[in-house]
Design a protein around this motif. Sequence first.
Motif, mmCIF file in Angstrom:
data_model
loop_
_atom_site.group_PDB
_atom_site.id
_atom_site.type_symbol
_atom_site.label_atom_id
_atom_site.label_comp_id
_atom_site.label_asym_id
_atom_site.label_seq_id
_atom_site.Cartn_x
_atom_site.Cartn_y
_atom_site.Cartn_z
ATOM 1 N N ALA A 93 14.058 -9.615 7.643
ATOM 2 C CA ALA A 93 12.823 -9.334 7.613
ATOM 3 C C ALA A 93 11.811 -10.081 8.348
ATOM 4 O O ALA A 93 10.877 -9.828 9.105
ATOM 5 C CB ALA A 93 12.170 -9.442 6.014
ATOM 6 N N VAL A 101 12.314 -6.798 10.654
ATOM 7 C CA VAL A 101 12.764 -5.521 10.199
ATOM 8 C C VAL A 101 11.966 -5.003 8.983
ATOM 9 O O VAL A 101 11.984 -5.826 8.066
ATOM 10 C CB VAL A 101 14.423 -5.557 9.987
ATOM 11 C CG1 VAL A 101 14.821 -4.299 9.353
ATOM 12 C CG2 VAL A 101 15.202 -5.796 11.450
ATOM 13 N N PHE A 102 11.788 -3.809 8.875
ATOM 14 C CA PHE A 102 10.746 -3.463 7.641
ATOM 15 C C PHE A 102 11.318 -2.283 7.241
ATOM 16 O O PHE A 102 11.375 -1.188 8.042
ATOM 17 C CB PHE A 102 9.154 -3.494 8.019
ATOM 18 C CG PHE A 102 8.391 -2.950 6.971
ATOM 19 C CD1 PHE A 102 7.936 -4.067 6.072
ATOM 20 C CD2 PHE A 102 8.486 -1.607 6.502
ATOM 21 C CE1 PHE A 102 7.084 -3.737 4.895
ATOM 22 C CE2 PHE A 102 7.448 -1.521 5.317
ATOM 23 C CZ PHE A 102 6.852 -2.477 4.414
ATOM 24 N N LEU A 103 11.521 -2.141 6.011
ATOM 25 C CA LEU A 103 11.945 -1.065 5.295
ATOM 26 C C LEU A 103 10.906 -0.477 4.336
ATOM 27 O O LEU A 103 10.711 -1.385 3.391
ATOM 28 C CB LEU A 103 13.236 -1.243 4.486
ATOM 29 C CG LEU A 103 13.843 0.038 3.640
ATOM 30 C CD1 LEU A 103 14.147 1.029 4.504
ATOM 31 C CD2 LEU A 103 15.080 -0.499 2.901
ATOM 32 N N ALA A 104 10.386 0.703 4.419
ATOM 33 C CA ALA A 104 9.544 1.181 3.490
ATOM 34 C C ALA A 104 10.335 2.146 2.661
ATOM 35 O O ALA A 104 11.231 2.971 2.818
ATOM 36 C CB ALA A 104 8.529 2.185 4.211
ATOM 37 N N PHE A 157 1.384 -11.244 -4.002
ATOM 38 C CA PHE A 157 2.819 -10.940 -3.370
ATOM 39 C C PHE A 157 2.475 -10.986 -1.885
ATOM 40 O O PHE A 157 3.580 -11.334 -1.300
ATOM 41 C CB PHE A 157 3.126 -9.512 -4.084
ATOM 42 C CG PHE A 157 4.548 -8.997 -3.319
ATOM 43 C CD1 PHE A 157 5.602 -9.545 -3.932
ATOM 44 C CD2 PHE A 157 4.234 -7.944 -2.338
ATOM 45 C CE1 PHE A 157 6.779 -9.078 -3.326
ATOM 46 C CE2 PHE A 157 5.560 -7.544 -1.802
ATOM 47 C CZ PHE A 157 7.078 -7.990 -2.414
ATOM 48 N N ARG A 193 0.595 -12.135 0.174
ATOM 49 C CA ARG A 193 0.602 -13.709 0.774
ATOM 50 C C ARG A 193 1.934 -14.399 0.683
ATOM 51 O O ARG A 193 2.073 -15.186 1.782
ATOM 52 C CB ARG A 193 -0.819 -14.444 -0.088
ATOM 53 C CG ARG A 193 -0.651 -15.813 0.666
ATOM 54 C CD ARG A 193 -1.817 -16.662 -0.199
ATOM 55 N NE ARG A 193 -1.487 -17.720 0.434
ATOM 56 C CZ ARG A 193 -2.496 -18.879 0.063
ATOM 57 N NH1 ARG A 193 -3.640 -18.614 -0.770
ATOM 58 N NH2 ARG A 193 -2.495 -20.117 0.351
ATOM 59 N N THR A 194 2.540 -14.480 -0.504
ATOM 60 C CA THR A 194 3.804 -14.984 -0.449
ATOM 61 C C THR A 194 4.832 -14.563 0.304
ATOM 62 O O THR A 194 5.470 -15.273 1.123
ATOM 63 C CB THR A 194 4.309 -15.004 -2.012
ATOM 64 O OG1 THR A 194 3.410 -15.207 -2.891
ATOM 65 C CG2 THR A 194 5.777 -15.638 -2.240
ATOM 66 N N ALA A 195 4.807 -13.008 0.681
ATOM 67 C CA ALA A 195 5.814 -12.742 1.440
ATOM 68 C C ALA A 195 5.466 -12.993 2.886
ATOM 69 O O ALA A 195 6.287 -13.555 3.832
ATOM 70 C CB ALA A 195 5.764 -11.197 1.241
ATOM 71 N N ALA A 197 5.956 -16.520 3.762
ATOM 72 C CA ALA A 197 7.624 -16.955 3.921
ATOM 73 C C ALA A 197 8.088 -16.463 5.302
ATOM 74 O O ALA A 197 8.855 -16.986 5.856
ATOM 75 C CB ALA A 197 8.122 -15.968 2.893
ATOM 76 N N GLN A 198 7.650 -15.249 5.840
ATOM 77 C CA GLN A 198 8.143 -14.587 6.924
ATOM 78 C C GLN A 198 7.556 -15.656 8.229
ATOM 79 O O GLN A 198 8.287 -16.033 9.007
ATOM 80 C CB GLN A 198 7.664 -13.331 7.252
ATOM 81 C CG GLN A 198 7.966 -12.216 6.413
ATOM 82 C CD GLN A 198 7.839 -10.820 6.845
ATOM 83 O OE1 GLN A 198 7.365 -10.522 7.989
ATOM 84 N NE2 GLN A 198 7.851 -9.888 5.861
ATOM 85 N N ASN A 205 0.552 1.281 -0.119
ATOM 86 C CA ASN A 205 1.185 -0.090 -0.415
ATOM 87 C C ASN A 205 2.059 -0.375 0.527
ATOM 88 O O ASN A 205 2.264 -1.524 1.285
ATOM 89 C CB ASN A 205 1.354 -0.185 -1.745
ATOM 90 C CG ASN A 205 1.506 -1.826 -2.022
ATOM 91 O OD1 ASN A 205 0.949 -2.813 -1.165
ATOM 92 N ND2 ASN A 205 1.924 -2.454 -3.178
ATOM 93 N N GLU A 206 3.260 0.559 0.711
ATOM 94 C CA GLU A 206 4.078 0.197 1.701
ATOM 95 C C GLU A 206 3.459 0.025 3.290
ATOM 96 O O GLU A 206 3.904 -0.665 4.058
ATOM 97 C CB GLU A 206 5.175 1.252 1.702
ATOM 98 C CG GLU A 206 6.128 1.404 0.288
ATOM 99 C CD GLU A 206 6.846 0.171 0.161
ATOM 100 O OE1 GLU A 206 6.381 -0.722 -0.654
ATOM 101 O OE2 GLU A 206 7.978 0.058 0.622
ATOM 102 N N GLN A 210 1.621 -3.095 3.852
ATOM 103 C CA GLN A 210 2.636 -4.172 4.065
ATOM 104 C C GLN A 210 3.231 -4.148 5.567
ATOM 105 O O GLN A 210 3.211 -5.164 5.935
ATOM 106 C CB GLN A 210 3.775 -4.266 3.161
ATOM 107 C CG GLN A 210 3.203 -4.594 1.693
ATOM 108 C CD GLN A 210 4.471 -4.393 0.764
ATOM 109 O OE1 GLN A 210 5.513 -4.984 0.918
ATOM 110 N NE2 GLN A 210 4.186 -3.876 -0.029
ATOM 111 N N PHE A 222 2.431 -7.082 7.977
ATOM 112 C CA PHE A 222 3.730 -7.949 8.570
ATOM 113 C C PHE A 222 4.127 -7.781 10.056
ATOM 114 O O PHE A 222 4.441 -8.499 10.706
ATOM 115 C CB PHE A 222 4.811 -7.864 7.540
ATOM 116 C CG PHE A 222 4.681 -7.985 6.098
ATOM 117 C CD1 PHE A 222 3.698 -8.905 5.656
ATOM 118 C CD2 PHE A 222 5.496 -7.232 5.156
ATOM 119 C CE1 PHE A 222 3.511 -9.092 4.474
ATOM 120 C CE2 PHE A 222 5.362 -7.442 3.821
ATOM 121 C CZ PHE A 222 4.499 -8.360 3.552
#
Lengths: 250, 498
Positions: A79, A83-86, A101, A103-105, A108-109, A157-158, A161, A165
């Motif tokens: 990730a 690599v992003f999976l919707a 969520f 912000r945390t994600a 983290a990345q 929402n996907e 993101q 990202f």
Amino acid sequence: MMALLEVKDLKVRVEEREILHGLTLTVNEGEVHAIMGPNGSGKSTLSHVIAGKPGYEVTDGQILFKGEDLLEMAPEERAAKGVFLAFQYPVEIPGVATMNFLRTALNAQRKARGEDEYSTPDFLKKVREVSKSLNIPQDMLKRGVNVGFSGGEKKRNEVLQMALFEPSLCILDEMDSGLDIDALRIAADGVNALRSPKRAMVVITHYQRLLNYIVPDVVHVMSRGRVVKSGGKELALELEASGYAQFEAA
Amino acid sequence: MPAVQETVERVKRIDVDQYRYGFETLIDSEKAPKGLSEEIVKFISQKKNEPDWMLQWRLEAYRRWLTMQEPTWARVDYPRIDFQDLYYYAAPKPKKTVSSLDEIDPEILKTYEKLGIPLREVAMLEGVEPKVGEEDPARRKIAVDAVFDSVSVATTFKAELKKAGVIFMPISEAIREHPELVQKYLGSVVPTSDNFYATLNSAVFSDGSFVYVPPGVRCPMELSTYFRINERNTGQFERTLIIADKGSYVSYLEGCTAPQRDENQLHAAVVELVAHDDAEIKYSTVQNWYPGNSEGKGGIYNFVTKRGDCRGANSKISWTQVETGSAITWKYPSCILRGDNSRGEFYSIAISNGFQQVDSGTKMIHLGKNTSSRIISKGIAAGKSQNTYRGLVTAHRKATGARNFTACDSLLIGDKCGAHTVPYIEAKNSSATFEHEATTSKISEDVLFYCIQRGLSQEEAVGLVVNGFVKDVLQQLPMEFAVEAQKLISISLEGSVG
């Protein structure tokens, strides 16, 4: 053009059953590929294996991402590398506000890549910018992740993101499932806005319908765990007219 | 969610067996001889310079205790406790009266420093002192009473509280200085005959906190007690008594830790709350006693009786607890809703990991008219632990218009743990409205994978999901405690997946 994703002769098992029997696929930067095929042909398995979902055993073959061995990386590392999976069915996470969520994600990345984490004001600014461009109401960001969201909201929402990202590879798994035509158009508009020469997309779908909105450069037909035919966007229309039966025999 | 981020950092730095508070303080202490007898009860009373009425009260409890049986109805399993093999009194030496913090053994001060509890008021005065009227909320004052083994070692901000008329002191001191209040209220909520452990506590309790808030006073700061068991083979039996007089308000926080030891330690506390007309008491606990190691060895037996009496009309008592520690927890903070229109609340997060056993819940006893209560319980079981919610909601014949809402949610992590819900509901009049909701769920692989695909590690993903699960309860805690609790939750679930 540089190959972003190279899947070479990939063989995958789930428990004792082989699902992918030697699949080969190359996706270059900036391209949009559609993968079509009947139920059970292995489309979703492919997307899960690329993202690193547990429960799949790769028995042979290779996946290279930007020239690196993707199968050696932990899923969260993939990730962070872009690599992003919707998801076909995005999950609900009660009590975790969407904003938290995201912000945390994102942090983290960024941290995994050795970049500075976003401060709260910078993050808020960015998220507002992105959600505005996708016409996503701020109110949605305050609610628990996907909790009580409509099908259309979940898919948006996907896309949000994806926009936030900024991955270099987006895999869209059955994006059209559960969406009416208006919701589909909105989600597809969001995806189209993210097309860029630096980013590749793999659109997995059962129906040609989605490809009216997200027009692919390349179409692959999958059957029984292999890519059996590849072509331009007209291949999708051909499939729509004649169905998958001709490939089932192959 | 920055706190989650912080938690994750912390979690990464520790391994499963590492209990952050597991250090031992090497100080001299004075102990009563092992075992329990009338002589020991007298010894404790004498050590405390207690008046005769107090001694008689203890002896009566002791004699009753001899006739009682240890309860076995809870869903917990442990070897029989040999009550003659325990020390019932341990005090840090020197035990001359401490008049200022400087006279406290520096080792004890260091212990509290390690625990992150500021006992030195001086520290608060250093740096920029906020001007009157522009109080800096981040430096909000909390008055602390620190109880080390059996003895209260320090109480801070006494003078400032005194100005407001609030009495906050060790109960041993209150027995001497405010005998009329203690005599009036001690045992009035949890009588000496209440149950095996409460009766034992009544006989041998050595210290604890005493709070009295006079009519119409809103206590100017949060009050807090930190309990620490240090000595080996020592039972800790503290006694807390809080009285909110008419129209007053107080918020009280309690934190607990203990060193890491192979043998089990017993903690049998009693907490009594009394709220008069229009008064409100908010009682929050972050319990982090040593839970035992990854093989289930050691840890605290936490057998506690906590009860609040909404004695006056329109009074309110609210219990909030975050339970992460102890090998065995047996604890049911309850409310007696005696006053008309009184209200009781119970918010609980109980986490069990490893071999921990939790049997916890509440009792809401509706006696007055139009009384209401609310129970939100979140149980999280991981490892090989067992987690039981046990609750009683009852409406008396005369408690017309009683209302209760209960929601019990359990979350399972892994497949070797258990969650159980045992609700008892009794309505003795037809106008009572009781609602009960219960759910049990598992952290699904799909949810974890979703988070991981977005860049979170497995541990981070579990922390995020669990913190979301307990959010309703965390919101009830005072801010400082909420942050601490959030960290604890993730730390105590370390190693529960994968």
